[in-house]
Design an enzyme around this catalytic site. Structure first.
Site, PDB file in Angstrom:
ATOM      1  N   LEU A   1     -13.135   0.425  26.671  1.00  0.00           N
ATOM      2  CA  LEU A   1     -11.897  -0.250  27.093  1.00  0.00           C
ATOM      3  C   LEU A   1     -11.969  -1.767  26.910  1.00  0.00           C
ATOM      4  O   LEU A   1     -11.289  -2.504  27.607  1.00  0.00           O
ATOM      5  CB  LEU A   1     -11.540   0.116  28.547  1.00  0.00           C
ATOM      6  CG  LEU A   1     -11.332   1.614  28.802  1.00  0.00           C
ATOM      7  CD1 LEU A   1     -11.011   1.869  30.274  1.00  0.00           C
ATOM      8  CD2 LEU A   1     -10.228   2.190  27.911  1.00  0.00           C
TER       9      LEU A   1
ATOM     10  N   SER B   1     -13.247  -0.937   6.106  1.00  0.00           N
ATOM     11  CA  SER B   1     -12.157  -1.919   5.981  1.00  0.00           C
ATOM     12  C   SER B   1     -12.046  -2.477   4.571  1.00  0.00           C
ATOM     13  O   SER B   1     -13.057  -2.663   3.879  1.00  0.00           O
ATOM     14  CB  SER B   1     -12.424  -3.071   6.947  1.00  0.00           C
ATOM     15  OG  SER B   1     -11.549  -4.134   6.664  1.00  0.00           O
TER      16      SER B   1
ATOM     17  N   TYR C   1     -17.747  -9.582   9.934  1.00  0.00           N
ATOM     18  CA  TYR C   1     -17.040  -8.295  10.057  1.00  0.00           C
ATOM     19  C   TYR C   1     -17.174  -7.481   8.774  1.00  0.00           C
ATOM     20  O   TYR C   1     -17.513  -6.295   8.803  1.00  0.00           O
ATOM     21  CB  TYR C   1     -15.568  -8.571  10.360  1.00  0.00           C
ATOM     22  CG  TYR C   1     -14.687  -7.341  10.403  1.00  0.00           C
ATOM     23  CD1 TYR C   1     -14.613  -6.560  11.558  1.00  0.00           C
ATOM     24  CD2 TYR C   1     -13.934  -6.951   9.298  1.00  0.00           C
ATOM     25  CE1 TYR C   1     -13.806  -5.437  11.599  1.00  0.00           C
ATOM     26  CE2 TYR C   1     -13.126  -5.827   9.330  1.00  0.00           C
ATOM     27  CZ  TYR C   1     -13.056  -5.082  10.482  1.00  0.00           C
ATOM     28  OH  TYR C   1     -12.258  -3.959  10.528  1.00  0.00           O
TER      29      TYR C   1
ATOM     30  N   GLY D   1     -12.897 -17.281   6.988  1.00  0.00           N
ATOM     31  CA  GLY D   1     -13.191 -15.869   6.679  1.00  0.00           C
ATOM     32  C   GLY D   1     -11.972 -15.076   6.244  1.00  0.00           C
ATOM     33  O   GLY D   1     -12.079 -13.887   5.936  1.00  0.00           O
ATOM     34  N   ASP D   2     -10.799 -15.733   6.203  1.00  0.00           N
ATOM     35  CA  ASP D   2      -9.561 -15.035   5.817  1.00  0.00           C
ATOM     36  C   ASP D   2      -9.565 -14.716   4.323  1.00  0.00           C
ATOM     37  O   ASP D   2      -9.943 -15.559   3.505  1.00  0.00           O
ATOM     38  CB  ASP D   2      -8.380 -15.969   6.116  1.00  0.00           C
ATOM     39  CG  ASP D   2      -7.214 -15.254   6.767  1.00  0.00           C
ATOM     40  OD1 ASP D   2      -7.412 -14.145   7.286  1.00  0.00           O
ATOM     41  OD2 ASP D   2      -6.105 -15.819   6.763  1.00  0.00           O
TER      42      ASP D   2
HETATM   43  P1  NAD Z   1      -8.499  -1.372  18.648  1.00  0.00           P
HETATM   44  O1  NAD Z   1      -9.138  -2.637  19.155  1.00  0.00           O
HETATM   45  O2  NAD Z   1      -7.178  -0.991  19.171  1.00  0.00           O
HETATM   46  O3  NAD Z   1      -9.491  -0.143  18.796  1.00  0.00           O
HETATM   47  C1  NAD Z   1     -10.897  -0.268  18.907  1.00  0.00           C
HETATM   48  C2  NAD Z   1     -11.319   0.550  20.109  1.00  0.00           C
HETATM   49  O4  NAD Z   1     -12.756   0.538  20.195  1.00  0.00           O
HETATM   50  C3  NAD Z   1     -10.790  -0.020  21.436  1.00  0.00           C
HETATM   51  O5  NAD Z   1     -10.218   1.014  22.208  1.00  0.00           O
HETATM   52  C4  NAD Z   1     -12.036  -0.597  22.113  1.00  0.00           C
HETATM   53  O6  NAD Z   1     -11.923  -0.591  23.526  1.00  0.00           O
HETATM   54  C5  NAD Z   1     -13.104   0.308  21.564  1.00  0.00           C
HETATM   55  N1  NAD Z   1     -14.445  -0.303  21.554  1.00  0.00           N
HETATM   56  C6  NAD Z   1     -14.781  -1.533  21.101  1.00  0.00           C
HETATM   57  N2  NAD Z   1     -16.089  -1.739  21.277  1.00  0.00           N
HETATM   58  C7  NAD Z   1     -16.603  -0.609  21.824  1.00  0.00           C
HETATM   59  C8  NAD Z   1     -17.903  -0.215  22.221  1.00  0.00           C
HETATM   60  N3  NAD Z   1     -18.949  -1.048  22.105  1.00  0.00           N
HETATM   61  N4  NAD Z   1     -18.083   1.016  22.734  1.00  0.00           N
HETATM   62  C9  NAD Z   1     -17.010   1.869  22.883  1.00  0.00           C
HETATM   63  N5  NAD Z   1     -15.755   1.540  22.539  1.00  0.00           N
HETATM   64  C10 NAD Z   1     -15.549   0.316  21.996  1.00  0.00           C
HETATM   65  O7  NAD Z   1      -8.456  -1.549  17.049  1.00  0.00           O
HETATM   66  P2  NAD Z   1      -7.876  -0.606  15.902  1.00  0.00           P
HETATM   67  O8  NAD Z   1      -6.973  -1.467  15.093  1.00  0.00           O
HETATM   68  O9  NAD Z   1      -7.394   0.672  16.459  1.00  0.00           O
HETATM   69  O10 NAD Z   1      -9.207  -0.359  15.032  1.00  0.00           O
HETATM   70  C11 NAD Z   1      -9.847   0.906  14.928  1.00  0.00           C
HETATM   71  C12 NAD Z   1     -10.855   0.864  13.796  1.00  0.00           C
HETATM   72  O11 NAD Z   1     -10.200   0.623  12.551  1.00  0.00           O
HETATM   73  C13 NAD Z   1     -11.914  -0.236  13.903  1.00  0.00           C
HETATM   74  O12 NAD Z   1     -13.149   0.282  13.470  1.00  0.00           O
HETATM   75  C14 NAD Z   1     -11.440  -1.300  12.953  1.00  0.00           C
HETATM   76  O13 NAD Z   1     -12.492  -2.119  12.472  1.00  0.00           O
HETATM   77  C15 NAD Z   1     -10.840  -0.456  11.866  1.00  0.00           C
HETATM   78  N6  NAD Z   1      -9.814  -1.120  11.052  1.00  0.00           N
HETATM   79  C16 NAD Z   1      -8.646  -1.526  11.632  1.00  0.00           C
HETATM   80  C17 NAD Z   1      -7.684  -2.119  10.817  1.00  0.00           C
HETATM   81  C18 NAD Z   1      -6.376  -2.594  11.374  1.00  0.00           C
HETATM   82  O14 NAD Z   1      -5.581  -3.190  10.604  1.00  0.00           O
HETATM   83  N7  NAD Z   1      -6.060  -2.373  12.639  1.00  0.00           N
HETATM   84  C19 NAD Z   1      -7.912  -2.267   9.450  1.00  0.00           C
HETATM   85  C20 NAD Z   1      -9.139  -1.888   8.918  1.00  0.00           C
HETATM   86  C21 NAD Z   1     -10.077  -1.280   9.725  1.00  0.00           C
HETATM   87  C1  UD1 Z   2      -7.104  -6.882   9.714  1.00  0.00           C
HETATM   88  C2  UD1 Z   2      -7.770  -6.182  10.881  1.00  0.00           C
HETATM   89  C3  UD1 Z   2      -9.196  -5.873  10.510  1.00  0.00           C
HETATM   90  C4  UD1 Z   2      -9.174  -5.075   9.231  1.00  0.00           C
HETATM   91  C5  UD1 Z   2      -8.459  -5.807   8.109  1.00  0.00           C
HETATM   92  C6  UD1 Z   2      -8.296  -4.928   6.875  1.00  0.00           C
HETATM   93  C7  UD1 Z   2      -6.956  -6.674  13.123  1.00  0.00           C
HETATM   94  C8  UD1 Z   2      -6.993  -7.604  14.273  1.00  0.00           C
HETATM   95  N1  UD1 Z   2      -7.726  -7.027  12.076  1.00  0.00           N
HETATM   96  O1  UD1 Z   2      -7.740  -8.141   9.448  1.00  0.00           O
HETATM   97  O2  UD1 Z   2      -9.809  -5.111  11.530  1.00  0.00           O
HETATM   98  O3  UD1 Z   2     -10.446  -4.690   8.836  1.00  0.00           O
HETATM   99  O4  UD1 Z   2      -7.135  -6.104   8.554  1.00  0.00           O
HETATM  100  O5  UD1 Z   2      -7.602  -5.607   5.888  1.00  0.00           O
HETATM  101  O6  UD1 Z   2      -6.316  -5.657  13.156  1.00  0.00           O
HETATM  102  N2  UD1 Z   2      -2.066 -14.438  10.827  1.00  0.00           N
HETATM  103  C9  UD1 Z   2      -1.139 -15.435  11.059  1.00  0.00           C
HETATM  104  N3  UD1 Z   2      -0.673 -15.599  12.340  1.00  0.00           N
HETATM  105  C10 UD1 Z   2      -1.096 -14.830  13.385  1.00  0.00           C
HETATM  106  C11 UD1 Z   2      -2.053 -13.822  13.139  1.00  0.00           C
HETATM  107  C12 UD1 Z   2      -2.513 -13.658  11.842  1.00  0.00           C
HETATM  108  O7  UD1 Z   2      -0.747 -16.163  10.134  1.00  0.00           O
HETATM  109  O8  UD1 Z   2      -0.637 -15.046  14.519  1.00  0.00           O
HETATM  110  C13 UD1 Z   2      -2.536 -14.222   9.442  1.00  0.00           C
HETATM  111  C14 UD1 Z   2      -4.056 -14.250   9.308  1.00  0.00           C
HETATM  112  O9  UD1 Z   2      -4.537 -15.552   9.107  1.00  0.00           O
HETATM  113  C15 UD1 Z   2      -4.233 -13.352   8.077  1.00  0.00           C
HETATM  114  C16 UD1 Z   2      -3.091 -12.351   8.186  1.00  0.00           C
HETATM  115  O10 UD1 Z   2      -2.132 -12.935   9.052  1.00  0.00           O
HETATM  116  O11 UD1 Z   2      -4.112 -14.097   6.886  1.00  0.00           O
HETATM  117  C17 UD1 Z   2      -3.536 -11.009   8.770  1.00  0.00           C
HETATM  118  O12 UD1 Z   2      -4.304 -11.282   9.949  1.00  0.00           O
HETATM  119  P1  UD1 Z   2      -4.812 -10.115  10.919  1.00  0.00           P
HETATM  120  O13 UD1 Z   2      -3.687  -9.273  11.341  1.00  0.00           O
HETATM  121  O14 UD1 Z   2      -5.677 -10.741  11.944  1.00  0.00           O
HETATM  122  O15 UD1 Z   2      -5.605  -9.197   9.911  1.00  0.00           O
HETATM  123  P2  UD1 Z   2      -6.856  -9.360   8.932  1.00  0.00           P
HETATM  124  O16 UD1 Z   2      -7.628 -10.603   9.208  1.00  0.00           O
HETATM  125  O17 UD1 Z   2      -6.336  -9.117   7.573  1.00  0.00           O
END
Ligand code: NAD
Ligand code: UD1
Length: 314
Positions: free
Chosen positions: A37, A122, A146, A275-276
């Site tokens: 959580l 990712s 990451y 890192g973006d």
């Molecule tokens: P999220 O933060 O909603 O989900 C991550 C979950 O992992 C959360 O419920 C958090 O409480 C749990 N968690 C974190 N650390 C933990 C730990 N040490 N032990 C147990 N639980 C833990 O994020 P999400 O967007 O649902 O991401 C899910 C997965 O997808 C992640 O592995 C993320 O890197 C990957 N991913 C997400 C995106 C995106 O755009 N959202 C893109 C690429 C990859």
């Molecule tokens: C996201 C995911 C990461 C995943 C990756 C895959 C999240 C938090 N991160 O990273 O786990 O592996 O995609 O491509 O879900 N930005 C703004 N304003 C804001 C927030 C973001 O301009 O308020 C910009 C950021 O600088 C970036 C873009 O929007 O250029 C996307 O940002 P973000 O949603 O954090 O995603 P990633 O860094 O691409």
């Protein structure tokens, strides 16, 4: 798709994990959710059915993982430190969760006879390779802790396959969006932040010039990719992009969300984030060809549905 009788979803109380849990439970699967959580919420999985068992705990806890993987057919590993910026600020902590935690998930899975582990990787692993779209055979060029951590997870998955015969599939999600994505932190996904700003009439910040591109995929499509990855024999041992093959620039994304929500607010611009990645768009030929996957929800429709959800909750 083959039905799954019992699954573990790490990070199952989070955004993507909770949608996966919902779909698995609806298909008749018994699901254990392991989540600490840290960014997820109990309320994300409340009311999703009585086939779900919630265990509050950490993926770095080897004994707990040993317990929760027993009897599981498939493990969907979603738990992670998800924010690229957060891993830039604290590389050591995120390494513990994203790498040590992943090794513990794989290790408990192979010791307890889990058939397959499907891992959330990712598109960040590609970094700034100028060739577009990104194909799985490109040499990864991580730009952040990451990205290194996710890439290391993929290598561990391959090694566990080779050494112990554990089936693994790594899914390189591009940028996922949809209901339940938590906008409450500056580290949250950009669509969730922009939606929250639009709904409350606040000014968003765009980091850099807004010309950076992202390939946004709707969460329900990501769930479908996971279920195919868990059941298709052809997926074993492979890495797949999970995206749409289209992209939008961040400044155009804000315009689109503004138009859909009937607000006209000019963003402020902040410095680019360390890192973006600049350009990100997927090639989805491999997952289409081997698993028959193609996304079903277009960006505009996904944004409309997601906006409705933020309005209803907020
Ligand atoms: P999220 O933060 O909603 O989900 C991550 C979950 O992992 C959360 O419920 C958090 O409480 C749990 N968690 C974190 N650390 C933990 C730990 N040490 N032990 C147990 N639980 C833990 O994020 P999400 O967007 O649902 O991401 C899910 C997965 O997808 C992640 O592995 C993320 O890197 C990957 N991913 C997400 C995106 C995106 O755009 N959202 C893109 C690429 C990859
Ligand atoms: C996201 C995911 C990461 C995943 C990756 C895959 C999240 C938090 N991160 O990273 O786990 O592996 O995609 O491509 O879900 N930005 C703004 N304003 C804001 C927030 C973001 O301009 O308020 C910009 C950021 O600088 C970036 C873009 O929007 O250029 C996307 O940002 P973000 O949603 O954090 O995603 P990633 O860094 O691409």
């Amino acid at each position: 798709m083959q039905p799954i009788s019992r699954a573990l979803v790490t990070g199952g109380a989070g955004f993507i994990g909770s949608h996966l849990v919902e779909q698995l439970a609806a298909s008749g699967c018994r699901v254990t959710v392991l989540d600490n959580l840290s960014t997820g919420h109990r309320h994300n999985i409340v009311g999703l059915g009585d086939r779900i068992e919630f265990v509050e705990g950490d993926i770095r806890d080897a004994d707990l993982l040993d317990h929760v993987t027993k009897g599981c057919e498939v493990v969907f590993h979603q738990a992670a430190v998800v924010s690229v910026s957060q891993t830039v600020q604290d590389p050591a902590f995120s390494c513990e969760v994203n790498d040590l935690g992943t090794v513990r998930v794989l290790d408990a899975s192979r010791r307890n006879g889990v058939r397959r582990v499907v891992m959330a990787s990712s598109s960040a692993v590609y970094g700034d390779d100028p060739r577009l779209p990104k194909t799985e055979d490109m040499t990864p060029k991580p730009l952040s802790p990451y990205a290194v951590q996710k890439l290391a997870g993929e290598f561990y998955a391959a090694v566990f396959g080779g050494l112990y015969g554990l089936e693994t599939v790594c899914l390189r999600y591009f940028n996922v969006f949809g209901p339940r994505q938590d906008p409450s932190s500056p580290y949250s996904g950009v669509i969730s932040i922009f939606m929250a700003k639009a709904v409350s009439g606040q000014v968003p910040t765009i980091y850099g010039d807004g010309g950076q591109s992202r390939d946004f995929i709707y969460v329900k499509d990501v769930v479908r990719a996971n279920l195919l990855a868990a059941s298709e024999a052809a997926a074993n041992g492979r890495v797949f992009n999970v995206g749409t093959g289209s992209f939008i620039r961040i400044c155009d994304l804000w315009e689109m969300i503004g138009a859909l929500s009937n607000v006209k607010i000019s963003p402020v611009f902040g410095p680019p984030r360390a890192g973006d990645i600049r350009e990100s768009v997927s090639d989805i030929g491999r997952i289409g060809g081997l698993l028959g996957f193609s996304p079903r929800v277009a960006l505009r429709q996904g944004l409309i549905d997601t906006l409705a959800w933020y309005r209803s909750t907020g």
